[in-house]
Design an enzyme around this catalytic site. Structure first.
Site, PDB file in Angstrom:
ATOM      1  N   LYS A  13       0.841  -1.208   0.000  1.00 30.39           N
ATOM      2  CA  LYS A  13       0.000   0.000   0.000  1.00 30.39           C
ATOM      3  C   LYS A  13       0.874   1.255   0.000  1.00 30.39           C
ATOM      4  CE  LYS A  13      -0.349  -0.226   5.051  1.00 30.39           C
ATOM      5  NZ  LYS A  13      -1.169  -0.769   6.163  1.00 30.39           N
ATOM      6  N   TYR A  73      13.582  31.939   5.321  1.00 30.02           N
ATOM      7  CA  TYR A  73      12.325  32.616   5.637  1.00 30.02           C
ATOM      8  C   TYR A  73      12.199  32.908   7.123  1.00 30.02           C
ATOM      9  CZ  TYR A  73      10.527  31.563   0.948  1.00 30.02           C
ATOM     10  OH  TYR A  73      10.322  31.488  -0.396  1.00 30.02           O
TER      11      TYR A  73
END
Ligand SMILES: *Cc1c(COP(=O)(O)O)cnc(C)c1O
Length: 368
Positions: A38, A264
């Site tokens: 999965k 930032y």
């Protein structure tokens, strides 16, 4: 090995083969092996991994959702595929692609019976999921008479397997709880066995279950993380090989003077002259902001370089002040050195989450 020239997730099929044989060696000769592929085979490449495992003789595959199973079928995978959480809206697609649903409630059992009848199916293989303590999905013991009544009066479906899932197989402090789940599953096995006229398979163990509760292997085991190289246990991790290595390169170096800031919101301020390297990988690639601000590190030429400042969408910056390196040099985020479990733990998460977070923007490169 080819020189790293951009951000890649390198996938080793040889490591996968090693892990498969290691896990198999923990099982009885007759125990079947279901490989859980999965979430893109835990973030790697579901089709390539499923193909390799099928070539190695794996008995079953499992995915979470129907779409994942369809992708495997479209890639030519013929191995039986269990869909753990199929969603009734996809039941026709399940039948069309010969996928095998996990059925976990009377409502969805009834819905699947109706569509299987309508499509004139005979003995279509389904898997009955029981809740033995995880309290996530599954029938309870009390549902057994109704399940049997529905299935024994209908020739469209056949119970291919009966299964449950352990809640804490990796945590030996919860051994008593786990033993109770195992006991409950034995009771379920007895009741189902008495109620049907054919043989069916029973399975309970995930990777940590195989390693910690091998007596409860029943007819099959379901392994995901172990195949990808992690065993929720540092001793086991030494015997497994991580199949995925996340690698990148240095795009540019900068020298910050004392007091200068980086990135930032100026989240890093140089306390002394600092050399930084900018790497072409960011939170859009799956390295979230929780790895920034000095929490995690990458490996540059064999040395640890902390991720400093805020993680950006497409880039991170690392501190390489005392590391001999240059533009274009290879950088390892995780792999054999600095494995994904260790890298993940610096940000209070686990290998499962880190591995499945690496986004589709990162190129997958297979090596044998
Ligand atoms: C994901 C999953 C597994 C695999 O678990 P691992 O710990 O990765 O081995 C097994 N069974 C079920 C039901 C799952 O959802």
């Amino acid at each position: 090995m080819a020189k790293t020239k951009e951000t890649i997730l390198e996938i080793s099929l040889a490591a996968l083969e090693h892990n498969y044989h290691f896990l198999r060696s923990k099982l009885n000769q007759t125990t079947k092996f279901l490989a859980v592929v999965k979430a893109f085979a835990y973030g790697s490449d579901a089709c390539k991994i499923a193909k390799k495992l099928s070539d190695l003789g794996v008995d079953y595959l499992a995915v979470a959702y129907t779409k994942e199973g369809v992708e495997l079928r479209n890639a030519g995978i013929k191995t039986p595929i269990l869909v753990l959480h199929p969603q009734p809206v996809n039941f026709k697609i399940i039948l069309d692609n010969k996928l095998e649903p996990s059925l976990y409630s009377l409502k969805i059992l009834q819905e699947f019976i109706e569509i299987a009848k309508k499509e004139k199916q005979k003995n279509y293989p389904v898997h009955i999921k029981f809740n033995t303590g995880l309290n996530r999905l599954g029938f309870t013991i009390k549902d057994i008479p109704k399940i049997l009544q529905k299935l024994n009066t209908c020739s469209s479906l056949k119970i291919k397997s009966v299964f449950s899932h352990l809640a804490a197989s990796d945590d030996l402090n919860e051994e008593e709880f786990t033993q109770n789940q195992i006991k409950t599953f034995y009771t379920i096995k007895e009741k189902i066995g008495q109620g049907i006229s054919y043989n069916t398979m029973y399975h309970l163990l995930n990777t940590s279950g195989i390693l910690n509760y091998p007596d409860a292997q029943f007819n099959m085991v379901r392994s995901g993380i172990g195949l990808y190289g992690y065993g929720n246990n540092p001793t086991i991790d030494k015997k497994l090989k991580p199949i995925a290595s996340l690698k990148t390169i240095i795009s540019q170096k900068h020298t910050l003077k004392t007091g200068e800031s980086l990135g930032y919101n100026r989240a890093f301020i140089a306390k002394k002259d600092t050399v930084t390297a900018t790497l072409p990988i960011g939170h859009a690639d799956g390295i979230g902001r929780q790895y920034g601000q000095g929490k995690s590190f990458v490996i540059v030429n064999g040395k640890k370089a902390p991720i400093i400042g805020n993680v950006c969408m497409d880039m991170i910056m690392v501190n390489v002040t005392n590391i001999d390196c240059k533009e274009g040099d290879e950088v390892i985020l995780f792999g054999k050195q600095n494995n994904a479990e260790d890298f993940a733990s610096t940000a209070n998460t686990i290998s499962y989450e880190l591995l499945t977070s690496i986004s589709s923007r990162v190129k997958r490169t297979l090596i044998s």
